[in-house]
Design an enzyme around this catalytic site. Structure first.
Site, PDB file in Angstrom:
ATOM      1  N   LYS A 286      -1.629  -2.874  16.351  1.00 49.10           N
ATOM      2  CA  LYS A 286      -1.462  -2.081  14.970  1.00 49.10           C
ATOM      3  C   LYS A 286      -2.154  -0.580  15.123  1.00 49.10           C
ATOM      4  O   LYS A 286      -3.390  -0.578  15.242  1.00 49.10           O
ATOM      5  CB  LYS A 286      -2.231  -2.886  13.998  1.00 49.10           C
ATOM      6  CG  LYS A 286      -1.903  -2.549  12.414  1.00 49.10           C
ATOM      7  CD  LYS A 286      -0.481  -2.880  12.051  1.00 49.10           C
ATOM      8  CE  LYS A 286      -0.457  -2.587  10.525  1.00 49.10           C
ATOM      9  NZ  LYS A 286       0.807  -2.793  10.365  1.00 49.10           N
TER      10      LYS A 286
ATOM     11  N   LYS B  23       7.710  -9.997   5.052  1.00 47.29           N
ATOM     12  CA  LYS B  23       7.734 -10.422   3.782  1.00 47.29           C
ATOM     13  C   LYS B  23       8.361 -11.892   3.817  1.00 47.29           C
ATOM     14  O   LYS B  23       7.975 -13.016   3.081  1.00 47.29           O
ATOM     15  CB  LYS B  23       8.359  -9.577   2.777  1.00 47.29           C
ATOM     16  CG  LYS B  23       7.684  -8.338   2.754  1.00 47.29           C
ATOM     17  CD  LYS B  23       8.313  -7.024   2.150  1.00 47.29           C
ATOM     18  CE  LYS B  23       7.711  -5.928   1.764  1.00 47.29           C
ATOM     19  NZ  LYS B  23       7.007  -5.306   2.900  1.00 47.29           N
TER      20      LYS B  23
ATOM     21  N   GLY C  37       0.854  -1.308   0.026  1.00 48.64           N
ATOM     22  CA  GLY C  37       0.057  -0.181  -0.029  1.00 48.64           C
ATOM     23  C   GLY C  37       0.936   1.255   0.045  1.00 48.64           C
ATOM     24  O   GLY C  37       0.649   2.129  -0.578  1.00 48.64           O
ATOM     25  N   ASN C  38       1.752   1.227   0.531  1.00 42.65           N
ATOM     26  CA  ASN C  38       2.980   2.167   0.819  1.00 42.65           C
ATOM     27  C   ASN C  38       3.597   2.645  -0.588  1.00 42.65           C
ATOM     28  O   ASN C  38       3.938   3.744  -1.043  1.00 42.65           O
ATOM     29  CB  ASN C  38       4.094   2.058   1.848  1.00 42.65           C
ATOM     30  CG  ASN C  38       3.477   2.355   3.332  1.00 42.65           C
ATOM     31  OD1 ASN C  38       2.697   3.629   3.513  1.00 42.65           O
ATOM     32  ND2 ASN C  38       3.474   1.471   4.024  1.00 42.65           N
TER      33      ASN C  38
ATOM     34  N   LYS D   2      -0.851  -7.963   5.020  1.00 45.98           N
ATOM     35  CA  LYS D   2      -1.230  -8.128   3.472  1.00 45.98           C
ATOM     36  C   LYS D   2      -0.337  -9.333   2.874  1.00 45.98           C
ATOM     37  O   LYS D   2      -0.837 -10.413   2.199  1.00 45.98           O
ATOM     38  CB  LYS D   2      -1.079  -7.067   2.546  1.00 45.98           C
ATOM     39  CG  LYS D   2      -0.982  -7.148   1.284  1.00 45.98           C
ATOM     40  CD  LYS D   2       0.321  -7.195   0.597  1.00 45.98           C
ATOM     41  CE  LYS D   2       1.223  -5.887   0.745  1.00 45.98           C
ATOM     42  NZ  LYS D   2       2.633  -6.259   0.255  1.00 45.98           N
TER      43      LYS D   2
END
Length: 312
Positions: free
Chosen positions: A129, A275, A11-12, A213
């Protein structure tokens, strides 16, 4: 069927900097990324695109707070669904226009995706978060008392609402996504990790939470039996000893090596660690190849010419 790749876009990465946060700016970034994915499609890949939505959900929550004396506020799960639709629309438009430019007969569709999480996930006992706008301490504690929010001070910048980040368990719309891919559609799905829902008596109920994500994208890739799971990020490849004189870029990493590097703390918790963890989870779920690279190197990476490839 052609080879299938699940491609996760952050998203960034849709926002280059604070001066380029508008919808138009984000669309320009999407067009650039889509051009690289269409290169992959021309090389024979079917693509499922997933994306982050952190900044975009933040914008919706900020607008909601600013207008709360005039309009009803927007719940977290609805904000997540809103961004899936809006960002998905931009991807669809970018793919359509790129296909038109290249004379390709292909379409793209977005699936607003629910992702089941466990109501017993330990994350619900310890929300961490940060979401939404900054507040002063008095405002934060007022909202905590009035709305039941969990709040905390965020790195000296002010107070913010915090929500849980539970692990994804099931992709609700998996069958629909598979059906579209088998029909040759480019599919945009699991935006922002999906809208988190819990099961109660067989029914789904949205919850105020954020699913990572990359974890959700890896789960989708594993459940689809995707040939590769590609995570797009700001760097060409993954490094150990990053920023140190002995910094080393990684080309091919086995599952055991990846676990070893994680245990040694080579990857930052807020950036590369999730990731790599998602790549590990994909391989452990039966996947054969996960790749981390930058958008412009996607095509080369799936050919083994760039990026970091994780293998069992």
């Amino acid at each position: 069927m052609a080879r299938v790749a699940v491609v996760a876009v952050g998203g960034n990465s849709l926002i280059k900097d604070k001066k380029h946060q508008s919808v138009e700016d984000q669309y320009a970034c999407i067009c650039e990324t889509v051009s690289h994915m269409v290169d992959m499609i021309q090389d024979g890949w079917e693509i499922v695109v997933t994306h982050g939505n952190g900044p975009q959900v933040g914008f919706i929550l900020l607008r909601s707070e600013l207008a709360r004396n005039e309009l009803h506020t927007v719940p977290m799960d609805s904000a997540g669904a809103d961004t899936q639709g809006a960002i998905g629309y931009q991807f669809q438009k970018a793919f359509h226009n790129e296909f038109l430019r290249r004379g390709m007969q292909k379409d793209a569709a977005t699936v607003v995706t629910q992702v089941v999480v466990s109501a017993d996930d330990p994350a619900f006992q310890k929300p961490t978060k940060p979401v939404g706008p900054f507040m002063d301490e008095a405002q934060a504690k007022e909202r905590a008392a009035a709305d039941g929010w969990a709040v905390m001070e965020d790195a000296g910048r002010g107070w913010r609402r915090v929500v849980p980040s539970p692990k994804p368990k099931k992709i609700v719309e998996l069958k629909a996504i598979k059906t579209l891919v088998e029909a040759g559609e480019v599919v945009v799905a699991v935006g922002g990790g999906g809208v988190p829902v819990v099961e109660k008596d067989g029914m789904y109920e949205g919850v105020a939470a954020v699913i990572d994500k990359d974890y959700a994208s890896g789960l989708l890739a594993a459940n689809m039996g995707a040939d590769t799971f590609l995570i797009s990020t700001a760097v060409e490849k993954v490094y150990i000893n990053f920023g140190k004189p002995e910094q080393k870029g990684l080309d091919v990493v086995t599952l055991e090596e990846a676990k070893k590097y994680m245990a040694e703390g080579h990857f930052a918790k807020g950036s590369m660690a999730p990731k790599v963890e998602a790549a590990i989870a994909f391989l452990e779920a039966g996947g054969t190849s996960a790749i981390i690279t930058s958008p412009e190197n996607m095509g080369k990476a799936v050919r083994g010419e760039s990026g970091t490839r994780f293998v069992r």
